[in-house]
Write an enzyme that holds these catalytic residues in place. Sequence first.
Site, PDB file in Angstrom:
ATOM      1  N   GLU A   1       5.541  38.405  26.212  1.00  0.00           N
ATOM      2  CA  GLU A   1       5.818  39.435  27.404  1.00  0.00           C
ATOM      3  C   GLU A   1       5.311  40.769  26.998  1.00  0.00           C
ATOM      4  O   GLU A   1       5.306  41.308  27.950  1.00  0.00           O
ATOM      5  CB  GLU A   1       7.076  39.229  28.140  1.00  0.00           C
ATOM      6  CG  GLU A   1       7.313  37.733  28.770  1.00  0.00           C
ATOM      7  CD  GLU A   1       7.481  36.677  27.795  1.00  0.00           C
ATOM      8  OE1 GLU A   1       8.083  36.866  26.866  1.00  0.00           O
ATOM      9  OE2 GLU A   1       7.184  35.477  28.284  1.00  0.00           O
TER      10      GLU A   1
ATOM     11  N   LEU B   1      16.425  32.953   1.253  1.00  0.00           N
ATOM     12  CA  LEU B   1      16.578  32.880   2.880  1.00  0.00           C
ATOM     13  C   LEU B   1      15.102  32.517   3.546  1.00  0.00           C
ATOM     14  O   LEU B   1      14.243  33.354   2.728  1.00  0.00           O
ATOM     15  CB  LEU B   1      16.976  34.394   3.338  1.00  0.00           C
ATOM     16  CG  LEU B   1      16.964  34.815   4.694  1.00  0.00           C
ATOM     17  CD1 LEU B   1      17.807  33.952   5.528  1.00  0.00           C
ATOM     18  CD2 LEU B   1      17.038  36.263   4.785  1.00  0.00           C
TER      19      LEU B   1
ATOM     20  N   ARG C   1      22.391  38.612  20.468  1.00  0.00           N
ATOM     21  CA  ARG C   1      21.539  39.587  21.216  1.00  0.00           C
ATOM     22  C   ARG C   1      22.347  40.774  21.236  1.00  0.00           C
ATOM     23  O   ARG C   1      23.413  40.979  21.584  1.00  0.00           O
ATOM     24  CB  ARG C   1      21.041  39.044  22.639  1.00  0.00           C
ATOM     25  CG  ARG C   1      20.241  40.161  23.563  1.00  0.00           C
ATOM     26  CD  ARG C   1      19.590  39.502  24.456  1.00  0.00           C
ATOM     27  NE  ARG C   1      18.659  40.386  25.269  1.00  0.00           N
ATOM     28  CZ  ARG C   1      17.669  39.962  25.834  1.00  0.00           C
ATOM     29  NH1 ARG C   1      17.414  38.634  26.214  1.00  0.00           N
ATOM     30  NH2 ARG C   1      16.693  41.049  26.295  1.00  0.00           N
TER      31      ARG C   1
ATOM     32  N   HIS D   1      11.922  52.122  17.681  1.00  0.00           N
ATOM     33  CA  HIS D   1      11.409  51.080  16.978  1.00  0.00           C
ATOM     34  C   HIS D   1      11.418  51.460  15.599  1.00  0.00           C
ATOM     35  O   HIS D   1      11.930  50.660  14.858  1.00  0.00           O
ATOM     36  CB  HIS D   1       9.877  50.806  17.623  1.00  0.00           C
ATOM     37  CG  HIS D   1       9.929  50.402  18.901  1.00  0.00           C
ATOM     38  ND1 HIS D   1      10.636  49.408  19.459  1.00  0.00           N
ATOM     39  CD2 HIS D   1       9.100  50.769  19.912  1.00  0.00           C
ATOM     40  CE1 HIS D   1      10.400  49.180  20.837  1.00  0.00           C
ATOM     41  NE2 HIS D   1       9.418  50.043  21.102  1.00  0.00           N
TER      42      HIS D   1
ATOM     43  N   ASP E   1      17.400  43.955  20.833  1.00  0.00           N
ATOM     44  CA  ASP E   1      17.045  44.422  21.944  1.00  0.00           C
ATOM     45  C   ASP E   1      17.757  46.027  21.852  1.00  0.00           C
ATOM     46  O   ASP E   1      18.896  46.214  21.403  1.00  0.00           O
ATOM     47  CB  ASP E   1      17.578  43.855  23.024  1.00  0.00           C
ATOM     48  CG  ASP E   1      17.038  44.072  24.585  1.00  0.00           C
ATOM     49  OD1 ASP E   1      16.196  44.959  24.467  1.00  0.00           O
ATOM     50  OD2 ASP E   1      17.416  43.598  25.491  1.00  0.00           O
ATOM     51  N   GLY E   2      17.025  46.936  22.542  1.00  0.00           N
ATOM     52  CA  GLY E   2      17.747  48.440  22.702  1.00  0.00           C
ATOM     53  C   GLY E   2      17.258  49.401  22.134  1.00  0.00           C
ATOM     54  O   GLY E   2      17.746  50.616  22.110  1.00  0.00           O
TER      55      GLY E   2
ATOM     56  N   ARG F   1      20.880  37.242  27.999  1.00  0.00           N
ATOM     57  CA  ARG F   1      20.120  36.074  28.251  1.00  0.00           C
ATOM     58  C   ARG F   1      18.926  35.935  27.440  1.00  0.00           C
ATOM     59  O   ARG F   1      18.875  36.638  26.098  1.00  0.00           O
ATOM     60  CB  ARG F   1      19.156  36.776  29.630  1.00  0.00           C
ATOM     61  CG  ARG F   1      18.502  37.947  29.447  1.00  0.00           C
ATOM     62  CD  ARG F   1      17.615  38.266  30.484  1.00  0.00           C
ATOM     63  NE  ARG F   1      16.877  39.620  30.523  1.00  0.00           N
ATOM     64  CZ  ARG F   1      17.491  40.793  30.663  1.00  0.00           C
ATOM     65  NH1 ARG F   1      18.810  40.817  31.374  1.00  0.00           N
ATOM     66  NH2 ARG F   1      17.210  41.953  30.487  1.00  0.00           N
ATOM     67  N   LEU F   2      18.359  34.711  27.303  1.00  0.00           N
ATOM     68  CA  LEU F   2      17.771  34.189  26.162  1.00  0.00           C
ATOM     69  C   LEU F   2      16.080  34.826  26.029  1.00  0.00           C
ATOM     70  O   LEU F   2      15.430  34.772  25.221  1.00  0.00           O
ATOM     71  CB  LEU F   2      17.627  32.609  26.243  1.00  0.00           C
ATOM     72  CG  LEU F   2      17.284  31.866  25.111  1.00  0.00           C
ATOM     73  CD1 LEU F   2      18.077  32.273  24.021  1.00  0.00           C
ATOM     74  CD2 LEU F   2      17.627  30.452  25.382  1.00  0.00           C
ATOM     75  N   SER F   3      15.569  35.235  27.264  1.00  0.00           N
ATOM     76  CA  SER F   3      14.301  35.884  27.254  1.00  0.00           C
ATOM     77  C   SER F   3      13.275  34.974  26.676  1.00  0.00           C
ATOM     78  O   SER F   3      12.552  35.532  25.899  1.00  0.00           O
ATOM     79  CB  SER F   3      14.428  37.309  26.784  1.00  0.00           C
ATOM     80  OG  SER F   3      15.123  38.038  27.513  1.00  0.00           O
TER      81      SER F   3
HETATM   82  C1  FPP Z   1      13.552  45.604  21.862  1.00  0.00           C
HETATM   83  O1  FPP Z   1      13.769  46.901  22.306  1.00  0.00           O
HETATM   84  C2  FPP Z   1      12.594  45.598  20.615  1.00  0.00           C
HETATM   85  C3  FPP Z   1      11.306  45.294  20.643  1.00  0.00           C
HETATM   86  C4  FPP Z   1      10.793  44.627  21.747  1.00  0.00           C
HETATM   87  C5  FPP Z   1      10.849  45.201  19.345  1.00  0.00           C
HETATM   88  C6  FPP Z   1      11.623  44.872  17.919  1.00  0.00           C
HETATM   89  C7  FPP Z   1      11.003  45.480  16.865  1.00  0.00           C
HETATM   90  C8  FPP Z   1      11.463  46.073  15.534  1.00  0.00           C
HETATM   91  C9  FPP Z   1      12.699  46.429  15.554  1.00  0.00           C
HETATM   92  C10 FPP Z   1      10.579  46.480  14.780  1.00  0.00           C
HETATM   93  C11 FPP Z   1      10.651  45.904  13.409  1.00  0.00           C
HETATM   94  C12 FPP Z   1      10.230  44.568  13.180  1.00  0.00           C
HETATM   95  C13 FPP Z   1      10.035  44.001  12.267  1.00  0.00           C
HETATM   96  C14 FPP Z   1       9.861  42.461  11.982  1.00  0.00           C
HETATM   97  C15 FPP Z   1       9.663  44.871  11.010  1.00  0.00           C
HETATM   98  P1  FPP Z   1      13.198  47.617  23.557  1.00  0.00           P
HETATM   99  O2  FPP Z   1      12.000  48.385  23.459  1.00  0.00           O
HETATM  100  O3  FPP Z   1      13.097  46.433  24.656  1.00  0.00           O
HETATM  101  O4  FPP Z   1      14.481  48.375  24.084  1.00  0.00           O
HETATM  102  P2  FPP Z   1      14.898  48.684  25.569  1.00  0.00           P
HETATM  103  O5  FPP Z   1      15.359  47.378  26.371  1.00  0.00           O
HETATM  104  O6  FPP Z   1      15.991  49.539  25.386  1.00  0.00           O
HETATM  105  O7  FPP Z   1      13.782  49.467  26.263  1.00  0.00           O
END
Ligand code: FPP
Length: 244
Positions: A71, A135, A192, A41, A24-25, A198-200
């Site tokens: 979601e 793994l 997390r 991302h 997250d983040g 939270r678990l979301s």
């Molecule tokens: C949460 O940050 C992140 C995601 C919803 C996407 C996670 C995906 C990647 C890291 C891409 C790579 C994955 C693979 C398997 C190669 P957010 O957008 O919710 O951040 P915020 O809460 O700060 O807005």
Amino acid sequence: MNYKDLIKKIDKPKMPRHIAIIMDGNGRWAKLHKTRRINGHKKGVEAVRRTVETAVEVGLEYLTIYAFSTENWARSKAEVDYLLKLIINSLIKEINELIKNNVNIRFIGSKEKLAESYNKKVIKTCKKSWNNTGLHLNVAMNYGGRQELIDAFNEIMFDMKSGKLKKSEIDEDIINSYLYTANMPDSDLVIRTSGEERLSNFLIWQSAYSEFWFTETLWPDFSREEFIQAILDFQDRKRRFGAR
Ligand code: FPP
């Protein structure tokens, strides 16, 4: 401490078998760096790479990463399209390196809503790694814990109707065997990032007895050192599974 030294502190017999990560983040990282969300991302993929490499290095058996939740479809179309592409493109780009490292990779989640061509590409690419014994990397894609249970209940009902399964046989092991994570151990440790606690809707059945580890670090900045630290902290905890 540098991560090579941290690794030496790991007590091998007390390694968690299965670590699950809520990455997250990315969005907040992008905001902080005054750039577009998609760049958060993109940077997040580098953290995935580091984390997988570290997991291989410490001999972890199972790693499940929350890449796209059921979601997440509620985000803007542009962001959804970008994330879907980024995930499949990263898989295709990294597959040979993953195979070289004996990683066995699969996507877990609902196939619905994703284009058939997308699902086919995922299977075709992942399949190449399915003889690997190192793994086990699960990418939770279009994943929702409640959806996973709905899918399991439906399959259980189907097998009961056809006589393959009897009501009296239903227990935890049977339910486990109908989950996307069938034949895998429960998550021992859930990490997390980004300060949310939270678990979301992530691995809701499998994390019933998990330990949780939270950090303020935004996912793109998640380091090898921090990953090892989470494992070391886990090893200091006393797990009782409901017993005294
Ligand atoms: C949460 O940050 C992140 C995601 C919803 C996407 C996670 C995906 C990647 C890291 C891409 C790579 C994955 C693979 C398997 C190669 P957010 O957008 O919710 O951040 P915020 O809460 O700060 O807005």
